[in-house]
Design a protein around this motif. Structure first.
Motif, PDB file in Angstrom:
ATOM      1  N   ASP A 103       0.806  -1.223   0.000  1.00 33.87           N
ATOM      2  CA  ASP A 103       0.000   0.000   0.000  1.00 33.87           C
ATOM      3  C   ASP A 103       0.839   1.273   0.000  1.00 33.87           C
ATOM      4  O   ASP A 103       0.442   2.276  -0.587  1.00 33.87           O
ATOM      5  CB  ASP A 103      -0.906   0.025   1.237  1.00 33.87           C
ATOM      6  CG  ASP A 103      -1.835  -1.182   1.312  1.00 33.87           C
ATOM      7  OD1 ASP A 103      -2.439  -1.525   0.280  1.00 33.87           O
ATOM      8  OD2 ASP A 103      -1.943  -1.776   2.400  1.00 33.87           O
ATOM      9  N   LEU A 104       1.961   1.248   0.697  1.00 33.70           N
ATOM     10  CA  LEU A 104       2.820   2.427   0.847  1.00 33.70           C
ATOM     11  C   LEU A 104       4.267   2.019   0.621  1.00 33.70           C
ATOM     12  O   LEU A 104       4.713   1.005   1.159  1.00 33.70           O
ATOM     13  CB  LEU A 104       2.660   3.021   2.248  1.00 33.70           C
ATOM     14  CG  LEU A 104       3.699   4.059   2.703  1.00 33.70           C
ATOM     15  CD1 LEU A 104       3.619   5.315   1.846  1.00 33.70           C
ATOM     16  CD2 LEU A 104       3.517   4.393   4.184  1.00 33.70           C
ATOM     17  N   CYS A 105       4.986   2.813  -0.169  1.00 34.77           N
ATOM     18  CA  CYS A 105       6.397   2.524  -0.432  1.00 34.77           C
ATOM     19  C   CYS A 105       7.289   3.654   0.063  1.00 34.77           C
ATOM     20  O   CYS A 105       6.942   4.829  -0.057  1.00 34.77           O
ATOM     21  CB  CYS A 105       6.646   2.333  -1.936  1.00 34.77           C
ATOM     22  SG  CYS A 105       5.976   0.803  -2.618  1.00 34.77           S
ATOM     23  N   PHE A 106       8.430   3.269   0.605  1.00 39.46           N
ATOM     24  CA  PHE A 106       9.515   4.195   0.893  1.00 39.46           C
ATOM     25  C   PHE A 106      10.586   4.007  -0.176  1.00 39.46           C
ATOM     26  O   PHE A 106      10.803   2.895  -0.664  1.00 39.46           O
ATOM     27  CB  PHE A 106      10.136   3.899   2.265  1.00 39.46           C
ATOM     28  CG  PHE A 106       9.320   4.346   3.437  1.00 39.46           C
ATOM     29  CD1 PHE A 106       9.689   5.462   4.180  1.00 39.46           C
ATOM     30  CD2 PHE A 106       8.189   3.642   3.827  1.00 39.46           C
ATOM     31  CE1 PHE A 106       8.946   5.862   5.282  1.00 39.46           C
ATOM     32  CE2 PHE A 106       7.434   4.031   4.924  1.00 39.46           C
ATOM     33  CZ  PHE A 106       7.811   5.148   5.658  1.00 39.46           C
ATOM     34  N   THR A 107      11.267   5.084  -0.521  1.00 42.84           N
ATOM     35  CA  THR A 107      12.433   4.959  -1.390  1.00 42.84           C
ATOM     36  C   THR A 107      13.609   4.420  -0.579  1.00 42.84           C
ATOM     37  O   THR A 107      13.528   4.304   0.647  1.00 42.84           O
ATOM     38  CB  THR A 107      12.848   6.309  -1.983  1.00 42.84           C
ATOM     39  OG1 THR A 107      13.325   7.161  -0.923  1.00 42.84           O
ATOM     40  CG2 THR A 107      11.684   6.977  -2.700  1.00 42.84           C
ATOM     41  N   GLN A 108      14.694   4.127  -1.257  1.00 37.38           N
ATOM     42  CA  GLN A 108      15.925   3.832  -0.541  1.00 37.38           C
ATOM     43  C   GLN A 108      16.388   5.075   0.199  1.00 37.38           C
ATOM     44  O   GLN A 108      16.007   6.196  -0.145  1.00 37.38           O
ATOM     45  CB  GLN A 108      17.005   3.376  -1.517  1.00 37.38           C
ATOM     46  CG  GLN A 108      17.439   4.464  -2.506  1.00 37.38           C
ATOM     47  CD  GLN A 108      18.631   4.038  -3.336  1.00 37.38           C
ATOM     48  OE1 GLN A 108      19.530   3.368  -2.847  1.00 37.38           O
ATOM     49  NE2 GLN A 108      18.629   4.411  -4.596  1.00 37.38           N
ATOM     50  N   MET A 109      17.192   4.888   1.228  1.00 37.53           N
ATOM     51  CA  MET A 109      17.733   6.017   1.978  1.00 37.53           C
ATOM     52  C   MET A 109      18.636   6.868   1.088  1.00 37.53           C
ATOM     53  O   MET A 109      19.440   6.345   0.326  1.00 37.53           O
ATOM     54  CB  MET A 109      18.543   5.518   3.177  1.00 37.53           C
ATOM     55  CG  MET A 109      19.098   6.619   4.055  1.00 37.53           C
ATOM     56  SD  MET A 109      20.518   6.055   5.031  1.00 37.53           S
ATOM     57  CE  MET A 109      21.837   6.175   3.809  1.00 37.53           C
ATOM     58  N   ILE A 110      18.480   8.183   1.198  1.00 33.51           N
ATOM     59  CA  ILE A 110      19.311   9.125   0.448  1.00 33.51           C
ATOM     60  C   ILE A 110      20.166   9.911   1.437  1.00 33.51           C
ATOM     61  O   ILE A 110      19.632  10.535   2.367  1.00 33.51           O
ATOM     62  CB  ILE A 110      18.433  10.075  -0.389  1.00 33.51           C
ATOM     63  CG1 ILE A 110      17.724   9.284  -1.492  1.00 33.51           C
ATOM     64  CG2 ILE A 110      19.271  11.201  -0.983  1.00 33.51           C
ATOM     65  CD1 ILE A 110      16.756  10.113  -2.301  1.00 33.51           C
ATOM     66  N   HIS A 111      21.468   9.877   1.253  1.00 34.33           N
ATOM     67  CA  HIS A 111      22.395  10.599   2.125  1.00 34.33           C
ATOM     68  C   HIS A 111      22.353  12.080   1.766  1.00 34.33           C
ATOM     69  O   HIS A 111      22.706  12.475   0.650  1.00 34.33           O
ATOM     70  CB  HIS A 111      23.811  10.053   1.966  1.00 34.33           C
ATOM     71  CG  HIS A 111      24.759  10.510   3.022  1.00 34.33           C
ATOM     72  ND1 HIS A 111      25.258  11.792   3.051  1.00 34.33           N
ATOM     73  CD2 HIS A 111      25.293   9.869   4.093  1.00 34.33           C
ATOM     74  CE1 HIS A 111      26.070  11.920   4.084  1.00 34.33           C
ATOM     75  NE2 HIS A 111      26.111  10.772   4.738  1.00 34.33           N
ATOM     76  N   ALA A 112      21.909  12.907   2.697  1.00 33.32           N
ATOM     77  CA  ALA A 112      21.641  14.315   2.413  1.00 33.32           C
ATOM     78  C   ALA A 112      22.875  15.067   1.905  1.00 33.32           C
ATOM     79  O   ALA A 112      22.793  15.833   0.938  1.00 33.32           O
ATOM     80  CB  ALA A 112      21.079  14.999   3.652  1.00 33.32           C
ATOM     81  N   THR A 113      24.019  14.873   2.554  1.00 31.88           N
ATOM     82  CA  THR A 113      25.222  15.613   2.163  1.00 31.88           C
ATOM     83  C   THR A 113      25.634  15.276   0.742  1.00 31.88           C
ATOM     84  O   THR A 113      25.915  16.167  -0.076  1.00 31.88           O
ATOM     85  CB  THR A 113      26.376  15.310   3.130  1.00 31.88           C
ATOM     86  OG1 THR A 113      26.005  15.719   4.448  1.00 31.88           O
ATOM     87  CG2 THR A 113      27.638  16.052   2.705  1.00 31.88           C
ATOM     88  N   ASN A 114      25.676  13.993   0.418  1.00 32.38           N
ATOM     89  CA  ASN A 114      26.046  13.585  -0.940  1.00 32.38           C
ATOM     90  C   ASN A 114      25.033  14.085  -1.959  1.00 32.38           C
ATOM     91  O   ASN A 114      25.384  14.457  -3.080  1.00 32.38           O
ATOM     92  CB  ASN A 114      26.155  12.063  -1.022  1.00 32.38           C
ATOM     93  CG  ASN A 114      27.284  11.510  -0.177  1.00 32.38           C
ATOM     94  OD1 ASN A 114      28.219  12.221   0.166  1.00 32.38           O
ATOM     95  ND2 ASN A 114      27.197  10.239   0.179  1.00 32.38           N
ATOM     96  N   PHE A 115      23.781  14.109  -1.557  1.00 35.33           N
ATOM     97  CA  PHE A 115      22.713  14.477  -2.483  1.00 35.33           C
ATOM     98  C   PHE A 115      22.781  15.940  -2.887  1.00 35.33           C
ATOM     99  O   PHE A 115      22.562  16.276  -4.057  1.00 35.33           O
ATOM    100  CB  PHE A 115      21.359  14.169  -1.834  1.00 35.33           C
ATOM    101  CG  PHE A 115      20.191  14.266  -2.767  1.00 35.33           C
ATOM    102  CD1 PHE A 115      19.900  13.247  -3.664  1.00 35.33           C
ATOM    103  CD2 PHE A 115      19.359  15.383  -2.742  1.00 35.33           C
ATOM    104  CE1 PHE A 115      18.822  13.330  -4.516  1.00 35.33           C
ATOM    105  CE2 PHE A 115      18.269  15.479  -3.592  1.00 35.33           C
ATOM    106  CZ  PHE A 115      17.997  14.447  -4.480  1.00 35.33           C
TER     107      PHE A 115
END
Length: 399
Positions: A103-115
């Motif tokens: 019903d609900l999906c999360f994305t993979q974790m995204i590292h804020a600094t690298n992003f």
């Protein structure tokens, strides 16, 4: 793959929070479905990003929250949730899991600094795209909001491989011929480009008005610096927003931003994020939450994933648990996912998931917030689809 794993996957991929091995995921999803950005989409996106688009609190009507349904309502009150898994929860895998009842999906974790410092990192780690309304597709030359598919990607979206197509439609010599003949009734577009058949499929996660979506999506980020976490969130929303959305208004597929305070790995300790950040300072976590709530549009929810502290079940451990949950809510979190294991229960030291501790989180959150339905997602201890109902009945969790 063990017989037990096979039964789990073939029986159902739907879980309260799902944990699938990397090997299994690559076998069933990654090689079956691949996406590349359509060049036209990329060019338009770059032009769109060149415009100033700040989601500061001053651009958002604070009173507008009175007219916004609760976050859990906007997520369509899910029951089966796909957990955020690094290098796992990409678009192909999310589509696969949704097809099996998630019903609900999360994305993979995204590292804020690298992003925030690398556009190539953004391109390779954020597989979420702007949504377009039907009238936006009236001109077939406009590829905005469409995903450029490989043949295997097209097959996977249709749920069939070429051998299946040949059996069902023997009159066609190739899949490309079938696509072209059935283009009007398909959710994709096909045409010749440089002598080759290229296909676009409409991206269909979330809801353009971010309300009552049947395919809600949450993007998880990680970090310990509130400004970088806020900047990363803004970039995520800018990249996925409708190009004609009013300034300060988000009209895209991302239902919310989730803060990773649950990862127990050594790399999270080095980077000061995940469960290690929660152990270091609940105040830092709460500062991040309050900053995101101030900086992001009201229709973008803020959530946090956490682990239970060590010693739960003792007066000291229960006190820490209550303190953390209450402070998260006071900071503005609208949804909490709790993994029923502590930071030490990892890899070879994994123990049975503590559903009693999750039940305590449910009770604490609902009493402190004054909301009898404050949403808590239970994570851990799910091996079969039948475990979902058992878990929810035992813990009182929402999903």
């Amino acid at each position: 793959m063990t017989p037990k794993q096979s039964r789990n996957i073939l029986g159902n991929i739907i879980m309260a929070t799902i944990m699938i091995s990397s090997k299994l995921k690559h076998s069933f999803a990654f090689h079956a479905l691949s996406f590349t950005r359509c060049p036209q989409v990329q060019r338009r996106r770059i032009n769109h990003h060149a415009r100033t688009c700040l989601y500061a609190s001053s651009t958002v009507n604070k009173d507008a929250s009175m007219d916004i349904p609760s976050y859990w309502t906007r997520l369509n009150q899910p029951k089966r949730v796909l957990a955020p898994m690094v290098a796992q929860s990409d678009l192909p895998f999310r589509i696969l899991c949704r097809n099996h009842g998630t019903d609900l999906c999360f994305t993979q974790m995204i590292h804020a600094t690298n992003f925030i410092i690398s556009k190539s990192f953004q391109d390779s780690h954020l597989d979420v795209y702007p949504l377009m309304e039907e009238e936006d597709h009236s001109d077939s030359s406009d590829r905005e909001g469409l995903i450029h598919l490989s043949p295997s990607g097209k097959n996977a979206l249709e749920g069939l491989d070429w051998e299946d197509w040949k059996t069902r439609f023997p009159q066609y010599e190739s899949l490309s011929e079938l696509w072209k003949d059935n283009e009007e009734s398909s959710s994709s577009m096909s045409e010749m480009e440089d002598g080759k058949m290229v296909t676009w499929a409409r991206y269909q996660e979330g809801d353009i008005y971010n309300s009552h979506s049947s395919t809600p999506l949450i993007v998880q980020i990680a970090g310990h610096e509130k400004k970088k976490m806020s900047d990363a969130s803004k970039i995520i929303l800018q990249r996925t927003n409708h190009p004609n959305a009013p300034e300060g208004v988000y009209q895209g597929p991302v239902s919310g931003i989730d803060i990773n305070c649950g990862c127990p790995q050594a790399i999270a300790r080095k980077g000061r994020y995940g469960a290690h950040l929660m152990e270091e300072s609940i105040e830092i976590v709460c500062d991040i939450i309050s900053t995101l709530r101030q900086d992001l549009p009201r229709n973008v929810g803020i959530s946090c994933k956490m682990r239970i502290p060590q010693g739960v079940g003792t007066p000291a451990g229960d006190k820490v648990l209550k303190e953390r949950v209450c402070k998260l809510i006071d900071a503005g979190v609208e949804l909490i996912t709790v993994h029923g294991r502590n930071i030490k229960e990892n890899k070879t030291k994994v123990r049975e998931c503590d559903w009693d501790a999750i039940a305590k989180v449910v009770a604490i959150a609902r009493e402190h917030s004054g909301d009898d339905n404050f949403p808590i997602i239970s994570n851990g201890g799910i091996e079969y689809s039948s475990d979902i109902d058992r878990c929810l009945e035992y813990t009182g969790a929402s999903a």
